[in-house]
Design a protein around this motif. Sequence first.
Motif, PDB file in Angstrom:
ATOM      1  N   CYS A 198      18.132  -6.257 165.742  1.00 25.28           N
ATOM      2  CA  CYS A 198      18.355  -6.651 164.349  1.00 25.28           C
ATOM      3  C   CYS A 198      19.070  -5.536 163.574  1.00 25.28           C
ATOM      4  N   PHE A 235      19.337 -12.308 158.463  1.00 24.79           N
ATOM      5  CA  PHE A 235      18.260 -12.463 157.489  1.00 24.79           C
ATOM      6  C   PHE A 235      17.071 -13.205 158.089  1.00 24.79           C
ATOM      7  N   ASP A 236      17.345 -14.209 158.905  1.00 28.19           N
ATOM      8  CA  ASP A 236      16.254 -14.940 159.566  1.00 28.19           C
ATOM      9  C   ASP A 236      15.444 -14.013 160.471  1.00 28.19           C
ATOM     10  N   GLU A 237      16.143 -13.206 161.238  1.00 28.35           N
ATOM     11  CA  GLU A 237      15.464 -12.277 162.151  1.00 28.35           C
ATOM     12  C   GLU A 237      14.715 -11.190 161.378  1.00 28.35           C
ATOM     13  N   TRP A 264      11.294  -6.004 150.696  1.00 22.56           N
ATOM     14  CA  TRP A 264      12.192  -6.940 151.376  1.00 22.56           C
ATOM     15  C   TRP A 264      12.650  -8.012 150.398  1.00 22.56           C
ATOM     16  N   VAL A 278      23.268 -14.951 157.926  1.00 28.81           N
ATOM     17  CA  VAL A 278      22.167 -15.916 157.939  1.00 28.81           C
ATOM     18  C   VAL A 278      21.226 -15.621 159.104  1.00 28.81           C
ATOM     19  N   ASP A 279      21.787 -15.391 160.278  1.00 35.63           N
ATOM     20  CA  ASP A 279      20.969 -15.074 161.453  1.00 35.63           C
ATOM     21  C   ASP A 279      20.249 -13.734 161.285  1.00 35.63           C
ATOM     22  N   GLN A 327      13.474 -11.462 158.402  1.00 28.69           N
ATOM     23  CA  GLN A 327      12.302 -12.130 157.822  1.00 28.69           C
ATOM     24  C   GLN A 327      11.187 -12.244 158.862  1.00 28.69           C
ATOM     25  N   ARG A 328      11.547 -12.628 160.062  1.00 32.30           N
ATOM     26  CA  ARG A 328      10.552 -12.759 161.127  1.00 32.30           C
ATOM     27  C   ARG A 328       9.900 -11.413 161.438  1.00 32.30           C
TER      28      ARG A 328
END
Length: 91
Positions: free
Chosen positions: A7, A34-36, A52, A31-32, A38-39
Amino acid sequence: MSALLQCVNECRQCAGLFRLGRDVEAALTMVDVFDEAQRLLLTAPQDVQLKWTQVLTHMLACQERQDWLGLADFMEYELIELLENVQPEGE
């Protein structure tokens, strides 16, 4: 390679795309990323999750006003710092 390190690397690559003016390609990658992020930050302490949220708000504001260099800076410095301060479970 750990998910955290991957990441961080993707943050740097995406920031580089924004700096090169490749904003459409960078926005799709973002987008990818930010998704990662967030996870990875879901299990972080409350203060890190709050930071965050603040960083994400600033990055989205940069995107809205098409401040690609500002967005790149937030991704490469603020977001990476947050990610690097989170120790994944089991490490």
